[in-house]
Design an enzyme around this catalytic site. Structure first.
Site, PDB file in Angstrom:
ATOM      1  N   ASP A 143       0.835  -1.213   0.000  1.00 18.72           N
ATOM      2  CA  ASP A 143       0.000   0.000   0.000  1.00 18.72           C
ATOM      3  C   ASP A 143       0.860   1.248   0.000  1.00 18.72           C
ATOM      4  OD1 ASP A 143      -2.574   1.447   2.127  1.00 18.72           O
ATOM      5  OD2 ASP A 143      -2.321   1.459  -0.042  1.00 18.72           O
ATOM      6  N   LYS A 146       3.073   3.535  -5.572  1.00 12.28           N
ATOM      7  CA  LYS A 146       2.591   2.549  -6.548  1.00 12.28           C
ATOM      8  C   LYS A 146       3.710   2.098  -7.486  1.00 12.28           C
ATOM      9  CE  LYS A 146      -0.778   3.403  -4.111  1.00 12.28           C
ATOM     10  NZ  LYS A 146      -0.776   2.634  -2.847  1.00 12.28           N
ATOM     11  N   ASP A 171      -3.115  -3.036  -2.666  1.00  4.76           N
ATOM     12  CA  ASP A 171      -4.159  -2.024  -2.703  1.00  4.76           C
ATOM     13  C   ASP A 171      -3.987  -1.154  -3.950  1.00  4.76           C
ATOM     14  OD1 ASP A 171      -5.169   0.842  -0.696  1.00  4.76           O
ATOM     15  OD2 ASP A 171      -6.368  -0.568  -1.853  1.00  4.76           O
ATOM     16  N   ASN A 172      -5.069  -0.515  -4.394  1.00  4.77           N
ATOM     17  CA  ASN A 172      -5.024   0.530  -5.422  1.00  4.77           C
ATOM     18  C   ASN A 172      -4.578   0.065  -6.804  1.00  4.77           C
ATOM     19  OD1 ASN A 172      -3.555   2.060  -2.722  1.00  4.77           O
ATOM     20  ND2 ASN A 172      -5.584   2.691  -3.424  1.00  4.77           N
ATOM     21  N   GLU A 201     -11.271   4.116  -1.297  1.00  4.86           N
ATOM     22  CA  GLU A 201     -11.747   4.380   0.062  1.00  4.86           C
ATOM     23  C   GLU A 201     -12.630   5.635   0.143  1.00  4.86           C
ATOM     24  OE1 GLU A 201      -8.630   3.660  -0.740  1.00  4.86           O
ATOM     25  OE2 GLU A 201      -7.231   5.188  -0.150  1.00  4.86           O
TER      26      GLU A 201
HETATM   27  N1  LIG Z   1       9.168   2.830  -0.581  1.00  6.18           N
HETATM   28  C1  LIG Z   1       8.520   3.088   0.571  1.00  6.18           C
HETATM   29  N2  LIG Z   1       8.949   2.542   1.713  1.00  6.18           N
HETATM   30  C2  LIG Z   1       8.318   2.790   2.869  1.00  6.18           C
HETATM   31  N3  LIG Z   1       7.251   3.607   2.984  1.00  6.18           N
HETATM   32  C3  LIG Z   1       6.807   4.184   1.846  1.00  6.18           C
HETATM   33  C4  LIG Z   1       7.395   3.946   0.604  1.00  6.18           C
HETATM   34  N4  LIG Z   1       6.683   4.616  -0.328  1.00  6.18           N
HETATM   35  C5  LIG Z   1       5.707   5.287   0.321  1.00  6.18           C
HETATM   36  N5  LIG Z   1       5.803   5.032   1.616  1.00  6.18           N
HETATM   37  C6  LIG Z   1       4.972   5.582   2.639  1.00  6.18           C
HETATM   38  O1  LIG Z   1       3.644   5.125   2.499  1.00  6.18           O
HETATM   39  C7  LIG Z   1       2.865   6.097   3.172  1.00  6.18           C
HETATM   40  C8  LIG Z   1       1.600   6.384   2.580  1.00  6.18           C
HETATM   41  N6  LIG Z   1       1.822   6.587   1.190  1.00  6.18           N
HETATM   42  C9  LIG Z   1       1.288   5.732   0.386  1.00  6.18           C
HETATM   43  C10 LIG Z   1       1.560   6.275  -0.795  1.00  6.18           C
HETATM   44  C11 LIG Z   1       1.096   5.614  -1.970  1.00  6.18           C
HETATM   45  N7  LIG Z   1      -0.332   5.454  -1.782  1.00  6.18           N
HETATM   46  C12 LIG Z   1      -1.021   6.323  -2.351  1.00  6.18           C
HETATM   47  O2  LIG Z   1      -0.427   7.244  -2.932  1.00  6.18           O
HETATM   48  C13 LIG Z   1      -2.499   6.176  -2.349  1.00  6.18           C
HETATM   49  C14 LIG Z   1      -3.172   7.152  -3.043  1.00  6.18           C
HETATM   50  C15 LIG Z   1      -4.563   7.091  -3.098  1.00  6.18           C
HETATM   51  N8  LIG Z   1      -5.240   8.095  -3.814  1.00  6.18           N
HETATM   52  O3  LIG Z   1      -4.549   9.045  -4.308  1.00  6.18           O
HETATM   53  O4  LIG Z   1      -6.489   8.022  -3.959  1.00  6.18           O
HETATM   54  C16 LIG Z   1      -5.279   6.056  -2.475  1.00  6.18           C
HETATM   55  C17 LIG Z   1      -4.575   5.066  -1.790  1.00  6.18           C
HETATM   56  O5  LIG Z   1      -5.228   4.018  -1.164  1.00  6.18           O
HETATM   57  C18 LIG Z   1      -3.192   5.122  -1.728  1.00  6.18           C
HETATM   58  O6  LIG Z   1      -2.532   4.126  -1.050  1.00  6.18           O
HETATM   59  N9  LIG Z   1       2.294   7.387  -0.703  1.00  6.18           N
HETATM   60  N10 LIG Z   1       2.472   7.586   0.570  1.00  6.18           N
HETATM   61  C19 LIG Z   1       3.609   7.419   3.158  1.00  6.18           C
HETATM   62  O7  LIG Z   1       3.726   7.795   4.501  1.00  6.18           O
HETATM   63  C20 LIG Z   1       4.902   7.080   2.523  1.00  6.18           C
HETATM   64  O8  LIG Z   1       5.964   7.672   3.223  1.00  6.18           O
HETATM   65 MG   LIG Z   2      -3.900   2.460  -0.635  1.00  6.47          MG
END
Ligand SMILES: Nc1ncnc2c1ncn2[C@@H]1O[C@H](Cn2cc(CNC(=O)c3cc([N+](=O)[O-])cc(O)c3O)nn2)[C@@H](O)[C@H]1O
Ligand SMILES: [Mg+2]
Length: 216
Positions: A143, A146, A171-172, A201
């Site tokens: 999650d 992407k 997810d997604n 969501e």
């Molecule tokens: N390589 C990585 N390693 C560890 N943590 C990570 C990494 N990439 C992102 N994260 C963390 O995931 C958390 C949440 N996150 C998730 C995303 C990717 N998910 C989405 O962008 C997303 C976007 C939507 N959306 O835009 O509707 C809906 C969803 O369910 C999603 O998961 N970006 N940050 C953030 O705190 C980030 O630091």
């Molecule tokens: Mg998600």
């Protein structure tokens, strides 16, 4: 001076105000209510969350990896269903989100079952065995960013973290979408995949979870 709060901080406030300490179900409900009625946030949410629950219950995993903790919503959703002595390792890149997630997990009373690791999945996946005594994961919940789903899946394969029967739940896969991951996992003879249609969501937009079983 009044410090500007962030959305994760307001989400945590909603948990501390509306959920009962030590009651994971009430923490999940408080976050869903906040995100549905106050501020949208990128938690897996209640609709896809039910699919996540059914996959976790079916596997009854001893070792779970979550990539992308965010505020800890899915961490709590998964950890509340785990059998005693089972462990959930969750990787979070962003220290501010990690700080919020730790408090959400603590409010749910699930600290014993959860190990939150701050850092990038690409850095930590190769260290799982030596750092946490993991042999293989029974379930991986993807999650995070992407464009990291595919490289991290290949990395888990290379690091021997998947065994015959390990389940990847992503997810997604529709929104925002993970086209390269879907193409790989659905065309690879090493996985048996199935798409669970749902919605993004707290919205009516189509999204879904892809469940893939590693064949070894
Ligand atoms: N390589 C990585 N390693 C560890 N943590 C990570 C990494 N990439 C992102 N994260 C963390 O995931 C958390 C949440 N996150 C998730 C995303 C990717 N998910 C989405 O962008 C997303 C976007 C939507 N959306 O835009 O509707 C809906 C969803 O369910 C999603 O998961 N970006 N940050 C953030 O705190 C980030 O630091
Ligand atoms: Mg998600």
């Amino acid at each position: 001076t009044l410090t500007q709060s962030t959305r994760p901080q307001r989400l945590l406030n909603a948990v501390q105000k509306n959920a009962t300490r030590g009651d994971p179900r009430s923490v999940v409900k408080a976050i869903d209510d906040f995100c549905r009625h106050k501020e949208w946030a990128m938690n897996v949410g209640d609709e896809k969350g039910c699919i996540l629950d059914s996959v976790v219950s079916e596997i009854n995993p001893a070792a779970v990896l979550e990539l992308g903790t965010y505020c800890g919503y899915s961490t709590v959703r998964i950890a509340r269903l785990l059998p005693p002595h089972a462990k959930l390792i969750t990787l979070e890149f962003n220290p501010d989100f990690a700080a919020i997630a730790r408090q959400v997990i603590a409010w749910a009373g699930l600290e014993e079952k959860v190990q939150l690791v701050e850092g990038a999945s690409g850095d930590w996946i190769p260290k799982m065995k030596e750092q946490f005594g993991i042999t293989t994961f029974d379930l991986v919940f993807l999650d995070h960013w992407k464009d990291r789903y595919l490289p991290d899946t290949k990395l888990m394969e290379e690091c021997g973290l998947l065994r015959k029967g390990s389940v990847l739940l992503a997810d997604n896969v529709i929104c925002p979408g993970t086209p390269d991951y879907l193409e790989y996992i659905r065309s690879s003879p090493r996985y048996e995949s199935r798409y669970f249609k749902s919605h993004l969501e707290y919205t009516k937009v189509e999204d879904g979870l892809e469940k893939s079983v590693f064949k070894g």
